[in-house]
Design a protein around this motif. Structure first.
Motif, PDB file in Angstrom:
ATOM      1  N   ALA A  23      35.408  49.733  45.952  1.00  0.00           N
ATOM      2  CA  ALA A  23      36.212  48.577  45.557  1.00  0.00           C
ATOM      3  C   ALA A  23      36.643  48.653  44.095  1.00  0.00           C
ATOM      4  CB  ALA A  23      35.431  47.288  45.826  1.00  0.00           C
ATOM      5  N   GLY A  24      35.735  49.058  43.211  1.00  0.00           N
ATOM      6  CA  GLY A  24      36.082  49.149  41.796  1.00  0.00           C
ATOM      7  C   GLY A  24      37.160  50.182  41.528  1.00  0.00           C
ATOM      8  N   THR A  25      37.009  51.359  42.112  1.00  0.00           N
ATOM      9  CA  THR A  25      38.016  52.412  41.947  1.00  0.00           C
ATOM     10  C   THR A  25      39.338  52.002  42.571  1.00  0.00           C
ATOM     11  OG1 THR A  25      36.284  54.104  42.007  1.00  0.00           O
ATOM     12  CG2 THR A  25      38.545  54.834  42.397  1.00  0.00           C
ATOM     13  N   ALA A  26      39.270  51.344  43.723  1.00  0.00           N
ATOM     14  CA  ALA A  26      40.486  50.882  44.393  1.00  0.00           C
ATOM     15  C   ALA A  26      41.263  49.907  43.519  1.00  0.00           C
ATOM     16  CB  ALA A  26      40.142  50.240  45.730  1.00  0.00           C
ATOM     17  N   ALA A  27      40.547  48.997  42.842  1.00  0.00           N
ATOM     18  CA  ALA A  27      41.219  48.029  41.959  1.00  0.00           C
ATOM     19  C   ALA A  27      41.922  48.754  40.807  1.00  0.00           C
ATOM     20  CB  ALA A  27      40.201  47.030  41.420  1.00  0.00           C
ATOM     21  N   GLN A  28      41.279  49.769  40.250  1.00  0.00           N
ATOM     22  CA  GLN A  28      41.897  50.533  39.175  1.00  0.00           C
ATOM     23  C   GLN A  28      43.146  51.267  39.664  1.00  0.00           C
ATOM     24  OE1 GLN A  28      38.878  53.115  37.579  1.00  0.00           O
ATOM     25  NE2 GLN A  28      37.521  51.426  37.013  1.00  0.00           N
ATOM     26  N   ARG A  29      43.062  51.838  40.868  1.00  0.00           N
ATOM     27  CA  ARG A  29      44.213  52.560  41.406  1.00  0.00           C
ATOM     28  C   ARG A  29      45.372  51.606  41.699  1.00  0.00           C
ATOM     29  NH1 ARG A  29      42.469  57.503  43.603  1.00  0.00           N
ATOM     30  NH2 ARG A  29      40.792  58.261  42.228  1.00  0.00           N
ATOM     31  N   LEU A  30      45.055  50.396  42.137  1.00  0.00           N
ATOM     32  CA  LEU A  30      46.117  49.422  42.402  1.00  0.00           C
ATOM     33  C   LEU A  30      46.830  49.015  41.111  1.00  0.00           C
ATOM     34  CD1 LEU A  30      44.494  47.115  45.103  1.00  0.00           C
ATOM     35  CD2 LEU A  30      46.326  48.788  45.428  1.00  0.00           C
ATOM     36  N   VAL A  31      46.095  48.974  40.008  1.00  0.00           N
ATOM     37  CA  VAL A  31      46.726  48.701  38.710  1.00  0.00           C
ATOM     38  C   VAL A  31      47.717  49.811  38.372  1.00  0.00           C
ATOM     39  CG1 VAL A  31      46.309  48.512  36.229  1.00  0.00           C
ATOM     40  CG2 VAL A  31      44.825  47.313  37.828  1.00  0.00           C
TER      41      VAL A  31
END
Length: 317
Positions: free
Chosen positions: A202-210
């Motif tokens: 989830a944390g990495t996914a949020a960064q990638r979405l940014v």
């Protein structure tokens, strides 16, 4: 009998004096600002005219801004209802696409919202906020009054461009944020499932979405440049907005013509979905780098044309 007279001392102060015989008495002394050019009112500063805060508040209060924001905020709810009615998405021909993973987690749902919107829906707010800004002032016959305030032309364009781009970015951030919240409430908080296999926590996914949102914004700078340039060329806001959207669609159509071969690499539309490489276990940056270079080149040329043309334009509206 004394007679009033004026004199200027060596430091540039104008003094009114009364002279009687050989005696002088200073009645009033007022400093002259040597930094103020002739014909310019004292205290006038071009950089203080039309503050960004004032322009931002004006644009935020407009109905089209509120309507556009409402449409983007409602879209995730519409998709949740659509998936609820249609059931769980399933892969076709044993192939799983990003759309098929929409209900896997809130992160997947946010990515799907960006996927379905990047090609057209997100083009609309960019064209609207950047194309309507100057042309609407001309349409209201208030542009010449702004310039007579006096607001320098370059200052006026700069303020409107910054606010237009800011609202465009806000629209692109609003959609995934609402989608992430709605998707998490509907499908839970979890890793982003990658169609090709694997997952991002989830944390990495949020960064990638940014990163995805940032790239989509950069890729839409071409539409922003087209809209802003047209906005300085016409008094009809609909013409500027519609022209930018139309030319963007033409670019998408040309990108679909495979006979153009490598010439498509020079089309901004060819790289609009390069952000998909960022939502992989190992992100691939080459496509996004090329897309950024192409978009920035077109955008800078269009913005320069807008400023150059408006500086020489005879404003009568």
């Amino acid at each position: 009998m004394s007679r009033p007279a004026e004199r200027t001392d060596p430091v540039g102060r104008t003094e009114t004096v009364e002279s009687a015989d050989a005696t002088e008495r200073v009645v009033h002394a007022e400093p002259v600002d040597a930094a103020v050019p002739a014909g310019v009112a004292a205290g006038y500063r071009a950089g203080r005219t039309l503050p960004l805060r004032v322009e931002l508040i004006r644009q935020l209060k407009r109905r089209r801004t509120l309507v556009m924001g409402a449409i983007l905020a409602v879209l995730p709810f519409v998709l949740v209802v659509a998936f609820a009615i249609g059931g769980e998405p399933e892969g076709r021909d044993n192939r799983i696409t990003l759309m098929d993973t929409a209900t896997a987690s809130g992160a997947n749902f946010a990515a799907v919202n960006l996927f379905v919107s990047a090609g057209f829906l997100l083009v609309i707010p960019v064209a609207l906020f950047c194309g309507d800004t100057v042309a609407s002032e001309a349409g209201w016959s208030s542009l010449r009054y702004l310039l007579a305030a006096p607001v320098p032309r370059m200052r006026l364009l700069w303020s409107k461009l910054v606010v237009g781009l800011g609202l465009s970015l806000a629209a692109m951030v609003l959609l995934p944020v609402v989608a992430l919240a709605v998707g998490t409430a509907a499908y839970g908080w979890g890793p982003l499932q990658i169609p090709t296999g694997g997952a991002l926590d989830a944390g990495t996914a949020a960064q990638r979405l940014v990163i995805v949102v940032a790239y989509i914004f950069v890729s839409q700078l071409v539409t922003a440049g087209l809209a802003f340039w047209l906005s300085t060329r016409t008094d009809a806001p609909l013409g500027a907005v519609g022209g930018a959207v139309g030319l963007t669609i033409v670019g998408n159509v040309l990108d679909a013509v495979t006979a153009l071969g490598h010439w498509r690499d020079f089309l901004p539309a060819h790289w609009q979905f390069a952000w998909a490489d960022a939502v992989q276990p190992t992100p691939e940056w080459s496509g996004m780098i090329q897309g950024t270079a192409v978009s920035m080149t077109y955008a800078l040329v269009l913005f320069a044309l807008a400023f150059r043309g408006f500086a020489r334009k005879d404003v009568v509206s």
